[in-house]
Every structure is written in structure tokens, then in C-alpha cells.
Write a protein that holds these residues in place. Structure first.
Motif, mmCIF file in Angstrom:
data_model
loop_
_atom_site.group_PDB
_atom_site.id
_atom_site.type_symbol
_atom_site.label_atom_id
_atom_site.label_comp_id
_atom_site.label_asym_id
_atom_site.label_seq_id
_atom_site.Cartn_x
_atom_site.Cartn_y
_atom_site.Cartn_z
ATOM 1 N N ARG A 87 1.713 11.039 7.493
ATOM 2 C CA ARG A 87 0.439 10.512 8.004
ATOM 3 C C ARG A 87 -0.115 9.462 7.039
ATOM 4 O O ARG A 87 -0.746 8.495 7.470
ATOM 5 C CB ARG A 87 -0.566 11.648 8.222
ATOM 6 C CG ARG A 87 -1.042 12.340 6.952
ATOM 7 C CD ARG A 87 -2.190 13.299 7.248
ATOM 8 N NE ARG A 87 -2.480 14.153 6.105
ATOM 9 C CZ ARG A 87 -3.693 14.282 5.559
ATOM 10 N NH1 ARG A 87 -4.716 13.624 6.041
ATOM 11 N NH2 ARG A 87 -3.883 15.090 4.532
ATOM 12 N N LEU A 88 0.118 9.630 5.740
ATOM 13 C CA LEU A 88 -0.396 8.649 4.789
ATOM 14 C C LEU A 88 0.419 7.364 4.841
ATOM 15 O O LEU A 88 -0.125 6.267 4.743
ATOM 16 C CB LEU A 88 -0.377 9.221 3.362
ATOM 17 C CG LEU A 88 -1.245 10.454 3.144
ATOM 18 C CD1 LEU A 88 -1.228 10.852 1.678
ATOM 19 C CD2 LEU A 88 -2.678 10.202 3.609
ATOM 20 N N ARG A 89 1.726 7.510 4.997
ATOM 21 C CA ARG A 89 2.562 6.306 5.081
ATOM 22 C C ARG A 89 2.223 5.512 6.332
ATOM 23 O O ARG A 89 2.180 4.290 6.313
ATOM 24 C CB ARG A 89 4.044 6.678 5.050
ATOM 25 C CG ARG A 89 4.471 7.264 3.717
ATOM 26 C CD ARG A 89 5.894 7.772 3.750
ATOM 27 N NE ARG A 89 6.863 6.700 3.874
ATOM 28 C CZ ARG A 89 7.474 6.122 2.850
ATOM 29 N NH1 ARG A 89 7.206 6.519 1.616
ATOM 30 N NH2 ARG A 89 8.341 5.182 3.038
ATOM 31 N N ILE B 184 0.842 -1.200 0.000
ATOM 32 C CA ILE B 184 0.000 0.000 0.000
ATOM 33 C C ILE B 184 0.880 1.254 0.000
ATOM 34 O O ILE B 184 0.595 2.226 -0.704
ATOM 35 C CB ILE B 184 -0.979 -0.006 1.193
ATOM 36 C CG1 ILE B 184 -1.966 -1.167 1.043
ATOM 37 C CG2 ILE B 184 -1.733 1.315 1.293
ATOM 38 C CD1 ILE B 184 -2.922 -1.352 2.210
ATOM 39 N N TRP C 168 -7.869 -1.038 4.946
ATOM 40 C CA TRP C 168 -7.451 -1.902 6.061
ATOM 41 C C TRP C 168 -8.653 -2.507 6.775
ATOM 42 O O TRP C 168 -8.609 -3.669 7.172
ATOM 43 C CB TRP C 168 -6.582 -1.117 7.050
ATOM 44 C CG TRP C 168 -5.138 -1.116 6.656
ATOM 45 C CD1 TRP C 168 -4.434 -0.086 6.098
ATOM 46 C CD2 TRP C 168 -4.216 -2.206 6.761
ATOM 47 N NE1 TRP C 168 -3.145 -0.471 5.853
ATOM 48 C CE2 TRP C 168 -2.977 -1.763 6.255
ATOM 49 C CE3 TRP C 168 -4.312 -3.520 7.235
ATOM 50 C CZ2 TRP C 168 -1.841 -2.576 6.208
ATOM 51 C CZ3 TRP C 168 -3.177 -4.334 7.195
ATOM 52 C CH2 TRP C 168 -1.969 -3.860 6.686
ATOM 53 N N VAL D 205 -7.175 4.546 2.485
ATOM 54 C CA VAL D 205 -6.251 3.586 3.092
ATOM 55 C C VAL D 205 -6.885 2.976 4.348
ATOM 56 O O VAL D 205 -6.808 1.774 4.579
ATOM 57 C CB VAL D 205 -4.911 4.292 3.406
ATOM 58 C CG1 VAL D 205 -4.061 3.424 4.305
ATOM 59 C CG2 VAL D 205 -4.169 4.607 2.111
ATOM 60 N N LEU E 204 0.973 4.538 -2.758
ATOM 61 C CA LEU E 204 0.568 5.879 -2.315
ATOM 62 C C LEU E 204 0.751 6.968 -3.382
ATOM 63 O O LEU E 204 -0.158 7.785 -3.568
ATOM 64 C CB LEU E 204 1.305 6.274 -1.026
ATOM 65 C CG LEU E 204 0.791 5.596 0.249
ATOM 66 C CD1 LEU E 204 1.691 5.952 1.433
ATOM 67 C CD2 LEU E 204 -0.652 5.994 0.558
ATOM 68 N N ALA F 269 -0.669 5.491 7.879
ATOM 69 C CA ALA F 269 -1.974 4.869 7.656
ATOM 70 C C ALA F 269 -1.837 3.664 6.732
ATOM 71 O O ALA F 269 -2.485 2.631 6.924
ATOM 72 C CB ALA F 269 -2.953 5.883 7.065
ATOM 73 N N ALA F 270 -0.965 3.780 5.739
ATOM 74 C CA ALA F 270 -0.803 2.700 4.762
ATOM 75 C C ALA F 270 -0.235 1.450 5.403
ATOM 76 O O ALA F 270 -0.537 0.333 4.986
ATOM 77 C CB ALA F 270 0.100 3.161 3.616
ATOM 78 N N ARG F 271 0.597 1.631 6.424
ATOM 79 C CA ARG F 271 1.196 0.458 7.072
ATOM 80 C C ARG F 271 0.190 -0.265 7.945
ATOM 81 O O ARG F 271 0.474 -1.361 8.421
ATOM 82 C CB ARG F 271 2.412 0.870 7.897
ATOM 83 C CG ARG F 271 3.528 1.380 7.016
ATOM 84 C CD ARG F 271 4.898 1.075 7.568
ATOM 85 N NE ARG F 271 5.887 1.295 6.516
ATOM 86 C CZ ARG F 271 6.425 2.482 6.246
ATOM 87 N NH1 ARG F 271 6.093 3.529 6.967
ATOM 88 N NH2 ARG F 271 7.287 2.612 5.263
ATOM 89 N N GLY F 272 -0.958 0.363 8.181
ATOM 90 C CA GLY F 272 -2.039 -0.353 8.826
ATOM 91 C C GLY F 272 -2.136 -0.098 10.308
ATOM 92 O O GLY F 272 -1.197 0.369 10.939
#
Lengths: 163, 251
Positions: free
Chosen positions: B63-65, A12, A45, A41, A16, B67-70
Motif C-alpha cells: 500500500r505504501l509503494r 519516493i 503528491w 506520501v 520509503l 501510494a508512493a507512485r502517486g
């Protein structure tokens, strides 16, 4: 944290930049676009179980973005909100360095398109998807995609003075 | 033969089957007006794609990274707590397969809040420590910094080492370069091998209050990154490459 979810996380992360570009095609300013990406995102999840084995994570997340964007537009419409224009000088998240004239004029023109045309334009012209991929993401028949794309193109060309 | 706009658009987008494609290609040869309509479809596509393409190269907000990692990933500090913004934490060495090179692309994704961009840090270094000296008109590393550049491996260094090595690579002129963060000097930079010296190709001050120098080793400021990219030929050295180069005294 399992290595499987770590791997999904990294995939993910790799998506991005493209998610941000798709979002930027749909929103007139980067701040709104990034908010959209974040909500996508988070939705992804929460709904990871719905990703079918072998399905493209990329297409799946673009589909989520389509839904999230439409939901967001509906909610804003109900609240009577208007999105900040791209050239809003007092918006803290607007970065003057990405104010290239092309991005500005294309964003303006895209913003005037009906939602379904904007989605078709964003997926095919900006994201480079085939008609088949784009119609899968949008969950519409190819013929519908083609006609939305053609109408969107005509409107864009007119707005950009290329008639 | 006339063609509707959707067909011409599909042709311009490469979506027609081979037979239709050949037919239209032949028709275009004969008909400048038709060729013009196809060219307009292509021009519009180029313009729209080009306008949005810059978004791909922008650094991605932390903040997006995160969020992307979960939700289960070790939560990095909330963006509100790091008002400098746009910090991108480089994945820890441990998250890589053993010996996997640090790809330039990964470094490219980074921007550092810890680094006070634009400040030339060498005078900090020269003032506070014996890390830098001048030789033949160039600034070269000495003391602890030179020692670390000579011997320390990024793949095998203490977290609290006084000097932390970031990435090592071969530059376009064939010499080795290594990025570093010096805790004692509150400086980060790039040193390149010149004969038996490490010449400082780039340095800048970092702010040790902004989260500790330790993290800074895994982050490159945009200006340091630029300095790296301007010199790097090929990929960064992996753990084996780094060890081999060190054992050959970086020659």
C-alpha cells in the motif's frame, strides 16, 4: 502518466525505507508508523508543486512527516486516544520478529520524550542528519536544535539506565 | 578547562569546527572523565540508531509503494483485495532503461503473496509434468522447463509463456543460475547450471489461484530470494549479458 511524475514516484519509493524508519522513531508501533508514512506520501503528491526546484525531496518529505505527525498527535489528543503500545500482543500489525529487545526499550524511552526532543533525536541520532539539515527540516534555529537534542539525550540516557 | 554538555555532544556528533575539535581531542587525552562523557554520547547514539536500523531492512508494504507512485500511476489492486499482504510488484521490464540490470536491491524489496512459502514444490512438478528428473542424486530440469532455461530470455519472452524466466546471474562457484516460474507445474524455483544440466537449487509450490502465474515471474518469495542471495556473486545479468551467456550455452 508523464515520465516526470513516474520519476518522482520512483524516488519516493526509494525513500520509503527511510520514511518508515523516521516514522517508527516517532510512533511506538509499526502499524501507526506505516499509516503516518502513507499520509505523508499522499500529502507530498498533493503538494508537489511546493517542492522547490533543486530542493531535497528527502528533507522536504521529512518536513511533511514532522507536520503530519504533530497534526496527528493533536487530533488524537483531542479525541482522547492513546497510541497502542509497542508490545501490544493483540495488535494484528505488530510483527513479533521485530520485537527485538532494543527496539522495544528504545521505543519506550523515545515515547516519553516531549515531541520536539523526539523529533531532534530521530533526525540526528537515527537518521544521521547534520544539525544543519535537521534544523532545516524542523524549521528551527541551530541553537534551538542543539539544546533540544541535548535535553532529549539526557532524558533518553536516564530512561535507558545510562546515567 | 570545562566543557558544557552541548559542546561535548556536538564533538561526539562531529559537528564542531576543526579548531574546537582539535582542542577537545587534546583535552580528552588529558582527562578520562571528559573522555567518558564523550563516549556516553557516542554509545547512546549507537544504541538508538541500532535499535531502529532493522526497520530499513523490512519489506515495505505494497500500500505504501502504491501510494508512493502517486495518484496517477496505474492503480494496483487495493491492499484489501490482497489479504496475503506485503506483496511488492516488481517494476515491469519496460520501466527499465534498455539493458539495465535487475539490481539485487530491487529484488530484495520483494515478498510474494503468490508463493506458498516453505512448501517444497518439486514433487508437484514431478507429478504433474515431465519437468523434473533425478540424476546422480540431484534433481535436474528436463522437458519444457529445461528448454526454457536453456533458451528463453527474460528480456524477450511471451507474457503467457508456460515457463517464465525471472532473473539470471552468475553464482559464487562460477556457474549460471536462473529463477523461473512454471505455470504447468505451479512451481517457482532456482536452477543452476551443472555441466549440461540445470540442477534445481530451490523450488517451491506457488498458488496459481492467487493472481496468476504470470505475475509471479516478477516476484520472488522471501525463501526464493534467500536462495538467490545465498548464491549470487555480483549483479544480475542484464539483457545483453543474458543473451551472451545463452549463446555460450551457459558455460
Amino acid at each position: 502518466m508523464t515520465s516526470a511524475s513516474e520519476e518522482i514516484g520512483e524516488r519516493i519509493v526509494e525513500l520509503l525505507p527511510r520514511l518508515r524508519r523516521f516514522a517508527r522513531s516517532l510512533s511506538r508501533n509499526q502499524h501507526d508508523a506505516d499509516d503516518l508514512v502513507q499520509s505523508v506520501v499522499e500529502r507530498a503528491w498533493r503538494n508537489l508543486a511546493q517542492l522547490k526546484p533543486g530542493a531535497s525531496l528527502h528533507s522536504w518529505m521529512f518536513g511533511i512527516m514532522k507536520n503530519a505527525w504533530i497534526d496527528d498527535r493533536r487530533a488524537r489528543g483531542r479525541r482522547g486516544e492513546v497510541a497502542l503500545p509497542d508490545d501490544s500482543g493483540d495488535h494484528p500489525a505488530v510483527n513479533p520478529t521485530d520485537m527485538n529487545a532494543n527496539l522495544w526499550s528504545v521505543s519506550e524511552a523515545m515515547d516519553k520524550l516531549p515531541e520536539e526532543q523526539r523529533l531532534a533525536i530521530a533526525l540526528v541520532l537515527v537518521e544521521g542528519m547534520s544539525y544543519k539539515e535537521a534544523s532545516d527540516v524542523l524549521e528551527i534555529p541551530m541553537g534551538t536544535l542543539t539544546s533540544r537534542l541535548a535535553r532529549g539525550r539526557a532524558a533518553l540516557a536516564a530512561a535507558l539506565g545510562e546515567t | 578547562m570545562t566543557y558544557d554538555e552541548e559542546t561535548l555532544m556536538a564533538y561526539a556528533d562531529g559537528e564542531l569546527d576543526a579548531a574546537s575539535r582539535a582542542e577537545i581531542a587534546a583535552a580528552i587525552e588529558q582527562d578520562p572523565e571528559l573522555a567518558g562523557r564523550v563516549a556516553k554520547h557516542r554509545a547512546l547514539r549507537t544504541e538508538v540508531a541500532g535499535a531502529l536500523s532493522s526497520v530499513i531492512d523490512q519489506s515495505v508494504p505494497e500500500r505504501l509503494r502504491a501510494a508512493a507512485r502517486g495518484p496517477l500511476s496505474a492503480a494496483p489492486p487495493a491492499p484489501e483485495a490482497r489479504p496475503r499482504g506485503n506483496v511488492v510488484q516488481f517494476p515491469s521490464r519496460g520501466s527499465h532503461a534498455p539493458g539495465a540490470p535487475w539490481r539485487a536491491r530491487e529484488w530484495t524489496a520483494m515478498a510474494a503473496s503468490l508463493v506458498l512459502g516453505g512448501l517444497i514444490g518439486w514433487h508437484f512438478m514431478a507429478r504433474s509434468t515431465g519437468d523434473v528428473t533425478s540424476r546422480g542424486g540431484a534433481l535436474v530440469a528436463r522437458g519444457e522447463l529445461a528448454e526454457a532455461l536453456d533458451k528463453q530470455l527474460a528480456s524477450d519472452q511471451a507474457n503467457d509463456a508456460s515457463v517464465r524466466i525471472g532473473l539470471s546471474f552468475k553464482s559464487k562457484d562460477g556457474s549460471y543460475c536462473r529463477s523461473f516460474v512454471s505455470r504447468a507445474s505451479s512451481a517457482a524455483g532456482l536452477a543452476c547450471r551443472k555441466d549440461s544440466d540445470w540442477q534445481l537449487a530451490f523450488t517451491e509450490a506457488i498458488d496459481p489461484e492467487a493472481g496468476g502465474v504470470r505475475q509471479a515471474a516478477s516476484e520472488l518469495s522471501p525463501s526464493l530470494l534467500k536462495a538467490v542471495e545465498a548464491r549470487m556473486a555480483g549483479d544480475t545479468l542484464d539483457a545483453n549479458g543474458e543473451r551472451t551467456a545463452r549463446d555460450a550455452a551457459w558455460q
